[in-house]
Design a protein around this motif. Structure first.
Motif, PDB file in Angstrom:
ATOM      1  N   ASP A  98      35.905  36.926  33.685  1.00  0.00           N
ATOM      2  CA  ASP A  98      34.446  37.058  33.728  1.00  0.00           C
ATOM      3  C   ASP A  98      34.031  38.513  33.903  1.00  0.00           C
ATOM      4  OD1 ASP A  98      34.147  34.346  33.385  1.00  0.00           O
ATOM      5  OD2 ASP A  98      33.730  33.921  35.495  1.00  0.00           O
ATOM      6  N   ASP A  99      34.753  39.244  34.717  1.00  0.00           N
ATOM      7  CA  ASP A  99      34.420  40.654  34.915  1.00  0.00           C
ATOM      8  C   ASP A  99      34.633  41.442  33.621  1.00  0.00           C
ATOM      9  OD1 ASP A  99      33.733  42.902  36.796  1.00  0.00           O
ATOM     10  OD2 ASP A  99      35.719  43.579  36.144  1.00  0.00           O
ATOM     11  N   LEU A 100      35.690  41.119  32.890  1.00  0.00           N
ATOM     12  CA  LEU A 100      35.937  41.802  31.623  1.00  0.00           C
ATOM     13  C   LEU A 100      34.856  41.446  30.605  1.00  0.00           C
ATOM     14  CD1 LEU A 100      37.482  43.554  29.707  1.00  0.00           C
ATOM     15  CD2 LEU A 100      39.134  41.704  29.374  1.00  0.00           C
ATOM     16  N   ALA A 101      34.447  40.193  30.561  1.00  0.00           N
ATOM     17  CA  ALA A 101      33.384  39.796  29.639  1.00  0.00           C
ATOM     18  C   ALA A 101      32.101  40.574  29.932  1.00  0.00           C
ATOM     19  CB  ALA A 101      33.137  38.294  29.729  1.00  0.00           C
ATOM     20  N   ALA A 102      31.786  40.753  31.202  1.00  0.00           N
ATOM     21  CA  ALA A 102      30.587  41.495  31.578  1.00  0.00           C
ATOM     22  C   ALA A 102      30.719  42.966  31.196  1.00  0.00           C
ATOM     23  CB  ALA A 102      30.333  41.349  33.074  1.00  0.00           C
ATOM     24  N   TYR A 103      31.915  43.521  31.375  1.00  0.00           N
ATOM     25  CA  TYR A 103      32.162  44.923  31.023  1.00  0.00           C
ATOM     26  C   TYR A 103      31.953  45.140  29.525  1.00  0.00           C
ATOM     27  CZ  TYR A 103      34.882  49.298  30.605  1.00  0.00           C
ATOM     28  OH  TYR A 103      35.310  50.574  30.343  1.00  0.00           O
TER      29      TYR A 103
ATOM     30  N   GLU B 228      41.182  51.931  30.490  1.00  0.00           N
ATOM     31  CA  GLU B 228      41.636  52.319  31.824  1.00  0.00           C
ATOM     32  C   GLU B 228      40.609  52.085  32.932  1.00  0.00           C
ATOM     33  OE1 GLU B 228      43.675  55.986  32.316  1.00  0.00           O
ATOM     34  OE2 GLU B 228      44.776  55.793  30.426  1.00  0.00           O
ATOM     35  N   PRO B 229      39.337  52.473  32.758  1.00  0.00           N
ATOM     36  CA  PRO B 229      38.394  52.267  33.861  1.00  0.00           C
ATOM     37  C   PRO B 229      38.290  50.813  34.299  1.00  0.00           C
ATOM     38  CG  PRO B 229      37.457  53.745  32.243  1.00  0.00           C
ATOM     39  CD  PRO B 229      38.712  53.182  31.638  1.00  0.00           C
ATOM     40  N   TRP B 230      38.266  49.906  33.311  1.00  0.00           N
ATOM     41  CA  TRP B 230      38.205  48.497  33.701  1.00  0.00           C
ATOM     42  C   TRP B 230      39.535  48.040  34.288  1.00  0.00           C
ATOM     43  CZ3 TRP B 230      41.024  44.184  32.409  1.00  0.00           C
ATOM     44  CH2 TRP B 230      40.565  42.987  32.989  1.00  0.00           C
ATOM     45  N   LEU B 231      40.618  48.385  33.646  1.00  0.00           N
ATOM     46  CA  LEU B 231      41.930  47.904  34.069  1.00  0.00           C
ATOM     47  C   LEU B 231      42.240  48.280  35.513  1.00  0.00           C
ATOM     48  CD1 LEU B 231      44.642  46.584  33.210  1.00  0.00           C
ATOM     49  CD2 LEU B 231      45.416  48.888  32.635  1.00  0.00           C
TER      50      LEU B 231
ATOM     51  N   ARG C 285      40.452  48.534  37.939  1.00  0.00           N
ATOM     52  CA  ARG C 285      39.742  47.700  38.921  1.00  0.00           C
ATOM     53  C   ARG C 285      40.538  46.456  39.269  1.00  0.00           C
ATOM     54  NH1 ARG C 285      34.031  48.081  36.033  1.00  0.00           N
ATOM     55  NH2 ARG C 285      34.229  45.836  35.777  1.00  0.00           N
ATOM     56  N   HIS C 286      41.505  46.106  38.412  1.00  0.00           N
ATOM     57  CA  HIS C 286      42.212  44.838  38.581  1.00  0.00           C
ATOM     58  C   HIS C 286      43.737  44.976  38.625  1.00  0.00           C
ATOM     59  CE1 HIS C 286      38.554  42.440  38.011  1.00  0.00           C
ATOM     60  NE2 HIS C 286      38.215  43.352  37.121  1.00  0.00           N
ATOM     61  N   ALA C 287      44.254  46.179  38.473  1.00  0.00           N
ATOM     62  CA  ALA C 287      45.711  46.359  38.416  1.00  0.00           C
ATOM     63  C   ALA C 287      46.096  47.676  39.073  1.00  0.00           C
ATOM     64  CB  ALA C 287      46.189  46.341  36.961  1.00  0.00           C
TER      65      ALA C 287
ATOM     66  N   ALA D 126      56.635  41.949  40.876  1.00  0.00           N
ATOM     67  CA  ALA D 126      57.112  42.315  42.209  1.00  0.00           C
ATOM     68  C   ALA D 126      56.151  43.246  42.926  1.00  0.00           C
ATOM     69  CB  ALA D 126      58.487  42.973  42.097  1.00  0.00           C
ATOM     70  N   ALA D 127      55.289  43.909  42.171  1.00  0.00           N
ATOM     71  CA  ALA D 127      54.337  44.851  42.763  1.00  0.00           C
ATOM     72  C   ALA D 127      53.003  44.210  43.126  1.00  0.00           C
ATOM     73  CB  ALA D 127      54.094  46.010  41.804  1.00  0.00           C
ATOM     74  N   VAL D 128      52.833  42.935  42.807  1.00  0.00           N
ATOM     75  CA  VAL D 128      51.571  42.265  43.112  1.00  0.00           C
ATOM     76  C   VAL D 128      51.423  42.130  44.627  1.00  0.00           C
ATOM     77  CG1 VAL D 128      50.336  40.072  42.944  1.00  0.00           C
ATOM     78  CG2 VAL D 128      51.410  41.060  40.911  1.00  0.00           C
ATOM     79  N   THR D 129      50.295  42.591  45.139  1.00  0.00           N
ATOM     80  CA  THR D 129      50.079  42.575  46.587  1.00  0.00           C
ATOM     81  C   THR D 129      48.917  41.683  47.007  1.00  0.00           C
ATOM     82  OG1 THR D 129      48.682  44.550  46.423  1.00  0.00           O
ATOM     83  CG2 THR D 129      51.035  44.891  46.865  1.00  0.00           C
ATOM     84  N   ALA D 130      48.208  41.118  46.047  1.00  0.00           N
ATOM     85  CA  ALA D 130      47.091  40.232  46.361  1.00  0.00           C
ATOM     86  C   ALA D 130      46.937  39.232  45.231  1.00  0.00           C
ATOM     87  CB  ALA D 130      45.805  41.032  46.541  1.00  0.00           C
ATOM     88  N   PRO D 131      46.428  38.026  45.538  1.00  0.00           N
ATOM     89  CA  PRO D 131      46.350  36.984  44.513  1.00  0.00           C
ATOM     90  C   PRO D 131      45.514  37.373  43.297  1.00  0.00           C
ATOM     91  CG  PRO D 131      46.029  36.053  46.700  1.00  0.00           C
ATOM     92  CD  PRO D 131      46.021  37.534  46.866  1.00  0.00           C
ATOM     93  N   ALA D 132      44.528  38.253  43.469  1.00  0.00           N
ATOM     94  CA  ALA D 132      43.648  38.597  42.349  1.00  0.00           C
ATOM     95  C   ALA D 132      43.824  40.042  41.896  1.00  0.00           C
ATOM     96  CB  ALA D 132      42.195  38.344  42.737  1.00  0.00           C
ATOM     97  N   ALA D 133      44.953  40.655  42.226  1.00  0.00           N
ATOM     98  CA  ALA D 133      45.190  42.047  41.835  1.00  0.00           C
ATOM     99  C   ALA D 133      46.482  42.127  41.044  1.00  0.00           C
ATOM    100  CB  ALA D 133      45.261  42.939  43.069  1.00  0.00           C
ATOM    101  N   GLY D 134      46.402  42.671  39.841  1.00  0.00           N
ATOM    102  CA  GLY D 134      47.557  42.758  38.972  1.00  0.00           C
ATOM    103  C   GLY D 134      48.275  44.081  39.084  1.00  0.00           C
ATOM    104  N   ALA D 135      49.018  44.431  38.045  1.00  0.00           N
ATOM    105  CA  ALA D 135      49.826  45.646  38.042  1.00  0.00           C
ATOM    106  C   ALA D 135      49.903  46.186  36.620  1.00  0.00           C
ATOM    107  CB  ALA D 135      51.224  45.347  38.576  1.00  0.00           C
TER     108      ALA D 135
END
Length: 203
Positions: free
Chosen positions: A157-162, A171-174, A176-178, A122-131
């Motif tokens: 892919d971003d996580l694989a690069a990280y 937390e720093p990676w997460l 970026r996406h949630a 319910a908190a998702v505000t964009a197709p590529a942004a999680g929570a």
């Protein structure tokens, strides 16, 4: 023109992932997910909580794969064999999920909310942004629960690069996406308590 509201992901678009691939060093190196609590293995409690909230399930494990597979769900091992941390399990889940979204929980929190995924979705505000769950922790203040989250599989892919760059901190990676989502109902107070020692299992 007003921006259209994002549509919360529905259960049919979400795969659940239970992380059970760590070293459990504070438990003496046992396989934490298979430790009994109230008559069932911890992983079974996590599966029972999460499975009704999603379309399908995956278990992340690096030991006793046959024991986990006996639960009836696909089992994924980390791509790396050196236990690089929970993000390696998350990456395997993101790569394997047949749905656009992945809901992640740890194996050692057997009281997770039965509406966890719906509240995150319910908190998702964009197709590529999680929570991700955020809550007040006594003595620590406002904290996130980094392995209680809903992620788009497009983040793989971003996580694989990280990870390839040596990143290990979740937390720093997460973040970026949630986006953090407050879980502050009275019943949430114990919902995210996890078991880190064998003594905890005597609760």
């Amino acid at each position: 023109m007003a921006r259209p509201a994002a549509v919360a992901p529905q259960a049919a678009a979400i795969t659940g992932l239970v992380l059970s691939g760590g070293r459990a060093q504070r438990m003496g190196g046992v396989d934490k997910g298979l430790q009994p609590w109230h008559g069932r293995a911890l992983v079974d409690h996590a599966l029972a909580r999460l499975a009704p909230q999603v379309a399908r399930m995956i278990i992340s494990a690096n030991r006793h794969l046959d024991a986990y597979a006996a639960r009836g769900w696909p089992v994924l091992a980390d791509a790396q064999a050196d236990f690089p941390g929970p993000l390696a399990g998350v990456l395997a889940g993101l790569r394997a999920a047949p749905t656009p979204w992945l809901a992640v929980v740890p194996c050692d929190a057997p009281r997770l909310p039965e509406d966890l995924v719906a509240r995150l979705a319910a908190a998702v505000t964009a197709p590529a942004a999680g929570a991700v769950v955020q809550r007040e922790v006594p003595g620590r203040g406002l904290c996130i629960e980094p392995v209680c989250c809903l992620l788009p599989v497009a983040a793989a892919d971003d996580l694989a690069a990280y990870l390839a760059g040596g990143g290990r901190r979740v937390e720093p990676w997460l973040l970026r996406h949630a986006r953090p989502v407050r879980f502050d109902r009275a019943e949430d107070a114990q919902a995210f308590a996890n078991f880190n020692t064998l003594d905890d299992l005597r609760d």
